[in-house]
Structures are given as structure tokens and as C-alpha cells.
Design a protein around this motif. Structure first.
Motif, PDB file in Angstrom:
ATOM      1  N   GLN A 545       0.642  -1.309   0.580  1.00  0.00           N
ATOM      2  CA  GLN A 545      -0.380  -0.122   0.306  1.00  0.00           C
ATOM      3  C   GLN A 545       0.764   1.332   0.019  1.00  0.00           C
ATOM      4  N   LYS A 546       1.792   1.268   0.664  1.00  0.00           N
ATOM      5  CA  LYS A 546       2.762   2.071   0.777  1.00  0.00           C
ATOM      6  C   LYS A 546       3.192   2.721  -0.643  1.00  0.00           C
ATOM      7  N   VAL A 547       3.807   1.577  -1.413  1.00  0.00           N
ATOM      8  CA  VAL A 547       4.433   1.744  -2.985  1.00  0.00           C
ATOM      9  C   VAL A 547       2.827   2.054  -3.911  1.00  0.00           C
ATOM     10  N   ILE A 548       2.007   1.419  -3.406  1.00  0.00           N
ATOM     11  CA  ILE A 548       0.942   1.900  -4.401  1.00  0.00           C
ATOM     12  C   ILE A 548       0.788   4.015  -3.630  1.00  0.00           C
ATOM     13  N   ASP A 549       0.393   4.073  -2.886  1.00  0.00           N
ATOM     14  CA  ASP A 549       0.293   5.914  -2.440  1.00  0.00           C
ATOM     15  C   ASP A 549       1.110   6.213  -3.283  1.00  0.00           C
ATOM     16  N   SER A 550       2.715   5.862  -3.067  1.00  0.00           N
ATOM     17  CA  SER A 550       3.592   6.445  -3.622  1.00  0.00           C
ATOM     18  C   SER A 550       3.587   7.232  -5.167  1.00  0.00           C
ATOM     19  N   ILE A 551       2.428   5.961  -5.397  1.00  0.00           N
ATOM     20  CA  ILE A 551       2.496   6.121  -7.436  1.00  0.00           C
ATOM     21  C   ILE A 551       1.460   6.637  -7.180  1.00  0.00           C
ATOM     22  N   ALA A 552       0.406   7.145  -6.655  1.00  0.00           N
ATOM     23  CA  ALA A 552      -0.441   8.151  -6.562  1.00  0.00           C
ATOM     24  C   ALA A 552      -0.662   9.282  -6.321  1.00  0.00           C
ATOM     25  N   LYS A 553       0.501   8.949  -5.225  1.00  0.00           N
ATOM     26  CA  LYS A 553       1.014  10.803  -4.984  1.00  0.00           C
ATOM     27  C   LYS A 553       2.204  11.045  -6.268  1.00  0.00           C
ATOM     28  N   GLU A 554       2.587  10.791  -6.612  1.00  0.00           N
ATOM     29  CA  GLU A 554       3.627  11.212  -7.520  1.00  0.00           C
ATOM     30  C   GLU A 554       2.781  11.825  -9.027  1.00  0.00           C
ATOM     31  N   ARG A 555       1.708  10.339  -9.276  1.00  0.00           N
ATOM     32  CA  ARG A 555       0.468  10.820 -10.544  1.00  0.00           C
ATOM     33  C   ARG A 555      -0.036  12.026 -10.278  1.00  0.00           C
ATOM     34  N   ASN A 556      -0.736  12.186  -9.049  1.00  0.00           N
ATOM     35  CA  ASN A 556      -1.435  13.452  -8.692  1.00  0.00           C
ATOM     36  C   ASN A 556      -0.476  14.771  -8.890  1.00  0.00           C
ATOM     37  N   LEU A 557       0.600  14.920  -8.041  1.00  0.00           N
ATOM     38  CA  LEU A 557       1.795  15.822  -8.206  1.00  0.00           C
ATOM     39  C   LEU A 557       2.341  16.258  -9.734  1.00  0.00           C
ATOM     40  N   ALA A 558       2.341  15.211 -11.359  1.00  0.00           N
ATOM     41  CA  ALA A 558       2.198  15.488 -12.008  1.00  0.00           C
ATOM     42  C   ALA A 558       1.178  15.416 -12.544  1.00  0.00           C
ATOM     43  N   TYR A 559      -0.522  15.671 -12.541  1.00  0.00           N
ATOM     44  CA  TYR A 559      -1.416  16.748 -13.219  1.00  0.00           C
ATOM     45  C   TYR A 559      -1.682  17.887 -12.824  1.00  0.00           C
ATOM     46  N   TYR A 560      -1.531  17.766 -10.939  1.00  0.00           N
ATOM     47  CA  TYR A 560      -1.037  19.748 -10.884  1.00  0.00           C
ATOM     48  C   TYR A 560       0.247  20.388 -11.460  1.00  0.00           C
ATOM     49  N   ARG A 561       0.704  19.883 -12.029  1.00  0.00           N
ATOM     50  CA  ARG A 561       1.785  20.943 -12.699  1.00  0.00           C
ATOM     51  C   ARG A 561       1.283  21.029 -14.195  1.00  0.00           C
ATOM     52  N   LEU A 562       1.430  19.599 -14.504  1.00  0.00           N
ATOM     53  CA  LEU A 562       1.045  19.720 -15.461  1.00  0.00           C
ATOM     54  C   LEU A 562      -0.158  21.025 -16.117  1.00  0.00           C
ATOM     55  N   GLY A 563      -1.409  21.000 -15.191  1.00  0.00           N
ATOM     56  CA  GLY A 563      -2.211  22.037 -14.977  1.00  0.00           C
ATOM     57  C   GLY A 563      -1.620  22.899 -15.195  1.00  0.00           C
ATOM     58  N   SER A 564      -0.686  23.571 -14.184  1.00  0.00           N
ATOM     59  CA  SER A 564      -0.077  24.924 -14.229  1.00  0.00           C
ATOM     60  C   SER A 564       0.862  25.579 -15.517  1.00  0.00           C
ATOM     61  N   ILE A 565       1.191  24.398 -16.236  1.00  0.00           N
ATOM     62  CA  ILE A 565       2.321  24.699 -17.138  1.00  0.00           C
ATOM     63  C   ILE A 565       0.790  24.908 -18.577  1.00  0.00           C
ATOM     64  N   TYR A 566       0.326  24.049 -18.709  1.00  0.00           N
ATOM     65  CA  TYR A 566      -1.172  24.779 -20.223  1.00  0.00           C
ATOM     66  C   TYR A 566      -1.589  26.115 -19.252  1.00  0.00           C
ATOM     67  N   LYS A 567      -1.674  26.145 -18.436  1.00  0.00           N
ATOM     68  CA  LYS A 567      -1.855  27.543 -17.703  1.00  0.00           C
ATOM     69  C   LYS A 567      -1.233  28.553 -18.496  1.00  0.00           C
ATOM     70  N   GLU A 568      -0.472  28.039 -16.921  1.00  0.00           N
ATOM     71  CA  GLU A 568       0.460  29.599 -17.193  1.00  0.00           C
ATOM     72  C   GLU A 568       1.984  29.577 -18.826  1.00  0.00           C
ATOM     73  N   LYS A 569       2.057  28.572 -19.075  1.00  0.00           N
ATOM     74  CA  LYS A 569       3.293  28.503 -19.925  1.00  0.00           C
ATOM     75  C   LYS A 569       2.403  28.812 -21.858  1.00  0.00           C
ATOM     76  N   PHE A 570       1.421  27.895 -22.066  1.00  0.00           N
ATOM     77  CA  PHE A 570       0.755  27.669 -23.257  1.00  0.00           C
ATOM     78  C   PHE A 570      -0.758  27.982 -23.628  1.00  0.00           C
ATOM     79  N   LYS A 571      -1.580  29.020 -22.662  1.00  0.00           N
ATOM     80  CA  LYS A 571      -2.333  29.124 -22.210  1.00  0.00           C
ATOM     81  C   LYS A 571      -3.367  28.079 -23.273  1.00  0.00           C
TER      82      LYS A 571
END
Length: 848
Positions: A545-571
Motif C-alpha cells: 500500500q505504501k508503494v501504491i500510495d507513492s505512485i498515486a502521489k507522484e501521479r497527482n503531482l504530475a497532474y497539478y504541474r501539467l495543469g500549471s504549465i498548460y495554464k501559465e506557459k501555453f495558455k
């Protein structure tokens, strides 16, 4: 009688010939003898050489129809030519003929020239130098005509050529002044008028007065007698009208070129068609007729050399018409023509990159942008724009890969045992089918190669019998036979495709189209038995479960950063909205929820989705009323930049602390902010500030470790790239810890160590020390308080010039009225830098 007169007649003719060769006697016979010899011999051959050279210049010049054409078709060279040298042998020959005409046939008697062809010799001389791109000597030749031959029938031609040369020398204002005066004072013949007005137009274009240039070009196009020039002038007129936004007038100019058809070079005709097609009105025009018009251009056999541009124009039509699939096919057809037009290639690749990006195919988009930059002028403004877009795409590719990989793993985790077995059974069945197909291909290739070898052995034997280089009739290695090699290469590509040279090449690329990258990675390390066993893959699915939670955490962080990049850099607000909404639906960590909701609110406002924006706003105000985001929504005028709790403001405050050498506080606060704002773009800034503070407080090894951490964990940020550069070029320099000799430096210091927490004691000591230093007039001494580590600070005296002087100065302070009697160390400035960098004071003291 007749026989006796012949010698006299021959003697008379010889005397007449000799007397007519004289260039110093102004007689009818002399003038006409030298004039005829100049015109029909020397100048005739010189003009032939000039025209031959002009044709070579014309052939070497490549017109860039994507930009405003120059009036004159001549490509300027960057090569530096020394006096007396020439770039083109034909122009050199023409110049030699002109000089020979002046030297052998000039009749300059008492300052007046009696050979009427010498002015044309100087004109030939100037033109030869002009086309050879030696403009200053050319200007001298034209000025000589104007000075010495004011009554010449070539005087107006010489004036036009002089101004052409002035324009090449960037004397545009002077050329405009002289050409306007020429047009006002002289009634020029048609071709001279066309040449003068066209050059006046070029001067106006050079000084950005394009409306004035348009007027002159219309006159030039009307009066020139050369169809090639008429087509060129009309094309430039059309380009200028397009710049002014007058498409109807531009199309009239392009139609004039099209009407000339076979009277002009084909590039003008085709590009006029394509330029007119660019002006097609998609809102009101007949699209059916227009696509038929483009299809006719494509199918015309005479247009085959121009299919690259025709395909591109058809692709642009389909893209504007929102037929992206057809457009993409035509962009690729344009590229497959192997066009040598770099502008066209860059446009094709750039457009394909934009289309791939819009379809979220980021790796393909990155590859297209790389190809775009390869076909652009290095460091030009368009190049920098594409480069910046490509660098921003690195982040997208990186985080999209994380999101897709982790989504795939979590999807497998969520499946039941039965569903997992079904998925991997299908996968291994595909592997078996592909392995079977590969084996059949290998067997087919083996049979083909066996037959080919038999055929080629016979051919080789025959060739060897006729090959004198073969020794004793022995066969050469079969790869020496080019027929065999070419056939083998073609057959390999047909069967295997374009393979990379590496181990296990047969199976490495064959699995690229399988279910997912994770399955491929696992399959690549599996044995032959494991590769076709579904349970092998199932066993690799994480269950901790710790490994699964870590994978989910990394995936969520990637989604957040993608949202920020699309919004700020590419409009790209639609893509940003999709990523952030997916994040909120995936049970993210608490710290990502509020900034995601706030970013969604901003995105809704940008997309004019008022109802959704109002819902998001009320959610933040009601559920996060004490947050900085709620405060911004309540008081929009404050702005994020003015919010003292914003990441930007906190970073600025922390940097001020760093400047004040409060390194321990900087490290502690940076760690807090990194955790607090994790996922936001400012985090790498806090990291690099923390790394610098660690280096100052704990030394080189701590700094190196921190910089390496930034390079590994933030590789696509500006700070991560800077960290990579530091590791490459700065760290090796900072790693030096050998102390230098005191004889090799002229700057020395005195160090007084203190406990880092003894602030009051340090301040009192500095006041006493400053008073003592101020009494020393023969040295420019200064003091400072420097942090050594978390336990020690140094009060430092700077400005001493020898190690003995530094020690003597400290000893003197013990005995004078200030009585400064403390432990001190004398050290050179270079060694002090090493001590501060590596925190190795004890090593230094032991070495002294």
C-alpha cells in the motif's frame, strides 16, 4: 606597269595602317579605326563575358518568395575580397577588356577623349566591378564617366548605375536625392526610366517607406521591356499590397504575372499562383472552385519541380477548412519531395508540431520542433521562439509520461485477479503471434538470401575472372560486390524496417506497439519462458500500500504541474482544466486541493465559464476562508504579487535573509516553504536558495549534494538546468582545496573567531576594531563579519599586503591603547576562500 605598282600600293596601305594606329593624332581615320576596334572587338568580347557572369550570378541566387523580394536578383556574398582580386572569372575578363580598351584605344589628347567608345568601356568596367561586388571601385568608374564624359549618350545610364552602387553601400538617402533629381531633370528612355524608378523603389524599401516604393515600382513595371523584370516587379507589388492588407490589389498584380505564363521563368508564374491562393477568402469564396484550382496546379506535369510548395498550400487550405487529417497528409507530402527550401521545411515541421501538440502528442510535437529549428537560422527571432516552445515542452513530456505510466499501473492495481489474467493473457498471446511472425520473416529472408547468394556467387565468379585486381583467381569478399550489398540493404529494410544497431535488435522494436510501456519494460528483462507467462506480469504489479500510495502521489503531482504549465506557459486552458479536474477526482493530498481549485477558478474566468467560476469561488470562500486565496478573491485589488503570504513574497523575504548571512534561518524556512508549496513552479527557486545557504554554512560537500539533488529532481526547470550546468563546469573548480603559497598573492586578512551566538560581543569588538583600523592611513583596511559555520563567525580585517604584515598588525593591536588581545589567524585571501568553501581551517593551521 601593274607589277611595278603593287609594292608601292602595299607600302601605302602599310603606312596608312601604321598612321591610323596612332592614339596621339586626331584624324578621321584614327578616330574611326580605334572606335571600330574598341566596339567590335574588345567591348564586344567584354560584354559577352559580362552577360555570362550575370547569368552565373542569376543562377547562383535563390529567391526567397516567403519574404519581400529584393528589386535586383543578386545574392550578396560575405567573403572579403582583397584589392585586385575577383570572385568571378567572367567579371574579371570583362574588367580586363574594359581596361584594355582604355589603354590600347583611348585617344586622350590634351585632356579630351576622341574615341567615342571609351565611355562605354568605363561603363563596362563599372558594371563588371558592381556584379563582382566590389562596389567602391565600381562607384569610381561611374563617377569618372560623369566627370569626364558629361555629353555621353550613356550619361543617364551611368547615373542610374551610380545610384545602384550607392544603395549597395547603404547610401540610400543620397541615392533617393540623386534619382529624384534625375527623374525631374531628364526625360529618360523607357528602360532607363524603369531602371531608375526600380532602384528608387529599392531605396525607399530600405528606409521603410514602402508606400513610396509602391508608386515607383508601378512605373518600373509599366516601362521595362524585359519580361523577367516585369514579372519580378509585379510580384513585389503584390507582396507590398499584401503587407498593406489590400488583397484585391495584390491579386491584380499576381494576375498580371500569371497572364505572362511562358514568357517568364516558371518560379514567378507558380509563386504568383500560390500567393494568390494565399489570399483566398474562406468566408465568402467558392471553396469547391478553389480546391479544383489547387488540384489543377498539383496535376500539371510542368509544376512537378514546385510540388513542395503546392502541397503546402493545399495543406494550408485543408487545415483552415478544419480537415486536419488531410492537411497532415499534405504537409508530409510536401516534406517527402525532399525540398531544398528551408523556410518551407521549417513551416511544415512547425505546423505539424502545433497539430501534434493540440492532439496531446507531445513527444511527436517535440520531434517536429527539433526539426523546425534545424531548418531555421540559428539564434534568429523565429528560432528563439520555437526553441522556447520546445524547452517548455520538455516539462510537458516529462510529466505526461509520469501521469500516463502511473495511471496505467494504478489501473492494473484496481483490477480483479480475473481481469488481470485476461489482460495479460491477451498481451502474451500478441507476443507469441509477433514472435511467430518474426520467425517466419527470418525463414523467408534466409531462403531469399540463400538464393541470392547462389546468384551473386555466379556473378562474382564472372566478375573475378575479368577483374585483374583479384589474385590467383580467388574470390573477393562478397560485400565488395555493390549489387549484392544494395540488394541486401533493400531486403533488410523491407523485412525488418529501420533498426537501431544494438543487442536483441530482432525483438527490441517489434514490441513497440504493445499494450503499454510498463509491460514492454518488464518484457525486456524477462527470460524466454517468463515472457509468454501472464502470471509473470501479474507478479510485477505492486501490492504494498505504501508503494501504491507513492505512485498515486507522484501521479497527482504530475497532474497539478501539467495543469500549471498548460495554464501559465501555453495558455491552453482546456487542457489545464482537464488535468486539474482529473486531479481533484483522484483523492489528492490536501496541499494540492486548494491551489488546484483556485487555478480552476482562474481558468473558468479565462474561458468565460461564469457559472463554473462562481461555484469554484464560493467553494474557496466557504471552505477555505482563512487562506490567502480566499483573501485574494475577497480583495482582488491586492493581487497575488502584493500578498505578503504569496510564494513570491516569501521568496523575496527569504532572499533578503540570505543576503544578511542568516543561513540557518534560510535553510529552515526554505524547507518549510518547499513542503508548503510543493507542486508549484516556485519550489525549485527555494531549493536552489537552500543549496546556496547550505554551501555557505556547511561547505562544499553540502553544496554539491544539494545541487545534485536539484539537477535530479527538477531536471526540466530553469533551476534544474542551471544546477546541471553548475555540476558540469563550476563544481570541478570549487572542488580544489589545495592551499596556495603566501609568496604568490598580495592580499591578506586577519581572522578573529567568535561563537556564532555571541552577537553582542561581536558588535562591541567590531566597534573597537573599526576605531583602531581608522587610525591606519598607509593601508586601505576594511572589516567584515563572516559566517564560518553554524557555531563560528569570523571578524575579518581585509587589505593587508603580506602574511608577516597581517600577523604584525594583530600584534600591534594587542599593545596599543585599544588592547585588542584575542586569538587570531593570519591568512591570504585565496586560502581564506578555500577555508570558507571547504570548512577546513584546522587543515590550514596544520599546514602552516
Amino acid at each position: 606597269m601593274n607589277t611595278s605598282l603593287k609594292p608601292l600600293l602595299y607600302l601605302f596601305c602599310a603606312a596608312l595602317f601604321v598612321s591610323s594606329c596612332s592614339r596621339k593624332k586626331n584624324t578621321f581615320v584614327n578616330r574611326n579605326f580605334h572606335a571600330l576596334g574598341t566596339k567590335y572587338n574588345i567591348l564586344y568580347n567584354g560584354n559577352i563575358a559580362l552577360e555570362k557572369g550575370r547569368e552565373s550570378v542569376d543562377d547562383a541566387s535563390t529567391d526567397n518568395f516567403w519574404e519581400l523580394l529584393p528589386i535586383e536578383r543578386m545574392q550578396l556574398m560575405d567573403e572579403v575580397v582583397l584589392p585586385g582580386q575577383s570572385k568571378n572569372q567572367d567579371f574579371e575578363r570583362a574588367e580586363e577588356k574594359a581596361i584594355k580598351a582604355v589603354q590600347k584605344h583611348g585617344m586622350n589628347i590634351k585632356g579630351k577623349e576622341y574615341n567615342p567608345q571609351i565611355d562605354e568601356a568605363y561603363l563596362l568596367l563599372g558594371e563588371a566591378r558592381y556584379f563582382d561586388q566590389r562596389f567602391v571601385p565600381a562607384l569610381e568608374a561611374f563617377n569618372y564617366i560623369l566627370y569626364k564624359y558629361p555629353a555621353s549618350d550613356k550619361i543617364n545610364t551611368a547615373k542610374v548605375w551610380r545610384e545602384k552602387t550607392n544603395i549597395r553601400l547603404d547610401n540610400n538617402e543620397l541615392a533617393i536625392k540623386n534619382l529624384k533629381r534625375l527623374l525631374e531633370q531628364e526625360e529618360l528612355e523607357d528602360q532607363d526610366l524603369a531602371d531608375a524608378t526600380s532602384m528608387l523603389a529599392q531605396a525607399y524599401i530600405n528606409i521603410k517607406a514602402k508606400d513610396s516604393a509602391l508608386t515607383q515600382l508601378n512605373i518600373a513595371a509599366e516601362y521595362t521591356k524585359k519580361n523577367k523584370e516585369k514579372a519580378r516587379y509585379n510580384y513585389i507589388i503584390g507582396q507590398l499590397y499584401n503587407e498593406f492588407g489590400d488583397k484585391d490589389s495584390a491579386n491584380i498584380a499576381f494576375d498580371k504575372i500569371i497572364d505572362m505564363h511562358r514568357k517568364i521563368p516558371r518560379p514567378y508564374y507558380i509563386n504568383a499562383h500560390l500567393a494568390k491562393a494565399t489570399n483566398f477568402d474562406f468566408d465568402n469564396g467558392n471553396k469547391l472552385e478553389f480546391i479544383e484550382y489547387l488540384t489543377d496546379l498539383e496535376e500539371d506535369r510542368e509544376n512537378r519541380p514546385f510540388l513542395d510548395k503546392i502541397y503546402y498550400r493545399i495543406a494550408e487550405y485543408h487545415r483552415t477548412n478544419q480537415s486536419d487529417t488531410i492537411a497532415e497528409a499534405y504537409y508530409n507530402k510536401s516534406l517527402r519531395t525532399n525540398t531544398e527550401d528551408k523556410n518551407l521545411r521549417s513551416l511544415n515541421y512547425s505546423t505539424l508540431g502545433d497539430m501534434s501538440f493540440d492532439k496531446a502528442q507531445y513527444k511527436e510535437a517535440g520531434a517536429y520542433y527539433d526539426s523546425t529549428m534545424n531548418n531555421m537560422k540559428l539564434n534568429s527571432k523565429p528560432y528563439r521562439i520555437v526553441k522556447r516552445k520546445r524547452e517548455n515542452l520538455d516539462d510537458v513530456i516529462y510529466y505526461e509520461a509520469i501521469a500516463q505510466t502511473n495511471d496505467s499501473i494504478l489501473n492494473l492495481v484496481s483490477l480483479s485477479e480475473a481481469d488481470r489474467l485476461t489482460v495479460f493473457t491477451e498481451y502474451t498471446n500478441k507476443l507469441k503471434e509477433e514472435a511467430k511472425a518474426l520467425k517466419e520473416k527470418e525463414e523467408a529472408a534466409k531462403r531469399t538470401n540463400t538464393g541470392l547468394a547462389t546468384i551473386n556467387n555466379n556473378a562474382v565468379n564472372k566478375s573475378l575472372r575479368a577483374d585483374p585486381t583479384s589474385k590467383n583467381g580467388k574470390q573477393k569478399f562478397y560485400f565488395y560486390n555493390q549489387t549484392t550489398v544494395s540488394y541486401g540493404k533493400n531486403e533488410f529494410v523491407k523485412i525488418w524496417g529501420d533498426r537501431e544497431l544494438k543487442d536483441n535488435w530482432r525483438i527490441s522494436d517489434a514490441r513497440k506497439s504493445l499494450a503499454s510501456n510498463q509491460q514492454n519494460d518488464v518484457a525486456s528483462i524477462a527470460s524466454d519462458e517468463e515472457r509468454y507467462d501472464p502470471n509473470f506480469y501479474i507478479s510485477k504489479i505492486p501490492s504494498d500500500q505504501k508503494v501504491i500510495d507513492s505512485i498515486a502521489k507522484e501521479r497527482n503531482l504530475a497532474y497539478y504541474r501539467l495543469g500549471s504549465i498548460y495554464k501559465e506557459k501555453f495558455k491552453e486552458y482546456e487542457l489545464a482544466k482537464d488535468k486539474l479536474q482529473k486531479l481533484l477526482n483522484n483523492n489528492p493530498e490536501e496541499r494540492l486541493i486548494l491551489p488546484s481549485k483556485y487555478n480552476l477558478y482562474k481558468i473558468y474566468m479565462e474561458m468565460n465559464l461564469i457559472d463554473e467560476a462562481e461555484i469554484a469561488k464560493n467553494d474557496i470562500l466557504n471552505n477555505y476562508s482563512d487562506s490567502r486565496y480566499a483573501e485574494i478573491l475577497r480583495n482582488p485589488q491586492s493581487g497575488l504579487a502584493k500578498d505578503e503570504n504569496s510564494p513570491e513574497s516569501l521568496y523575496e523575504a527569504l532572499y533578503d535573509q540570505y543576503s544578511k548571512e542568516e543561513y540557518a534561518q534560510v535553510i529552515n524556512k526554505a524547507e518549510t516553504y518547499i513542503t508548503q508549496f510543493e507542486g508549484e513552479l516556485i519550489v525549485p527557486k527555494f531549493e536552489i536558495l537552500k543549496a546556496s545557504a547550505k554551501g555557505r554554512l556547511f561547505g562544499f560537500n553540502a553544496y554539491k549534494e544539494s545541487v545534485n539533488f536539484i539537477a535530479l529532481n527538477y531536471p526540466n526547470s530553469e533551476e534544474g538546468k542551471r544546477a546541471q550546468e553548475i555540476i558540469k563546469s563550476v563544481i570541478p573548480v570549487l572542488a580544489k582545496k589545495e592551499f596556495s603559497s603566501n609568496d604568490d598573492t598580495k592580499h591578506f586578512n586577519v581572522l578573529y573567531p567568535f561563537n556564532a551566538n555571541a552577537a553582542e560581543e561581536i558588535n562591541d569588538f567590531v566597534k573597537k576594531l573599526d576605531d583602531a583600523v581608522s587610525k591606519v592611513s598607509h593601508f586601505n583596511l576594511t572589516t567584515s563579519i563572516d559566517v564560518y559555520d553554524d557555531k563560528t563567525k569570523f571578524v575579518v580585517v581585509h587589505g593587508l599586503t603580506s602574511i608577516q604584515g597581517a600577523s604584525g598588525f594583530a600584534e600591534i593591536l594587542k599593545e596599543n591603547k585599544h588592547k585588542i588581545d584575542r586569538l587570531f589567524y593570519a591568512i591570504s585571501s585565496p586560502n581564506y576562500e578555500i577555508v570558507q568553501r571547504h570548512k577546513n581551517l584546522n587543515e590550514y593551521l596544520e599546514s602552516q
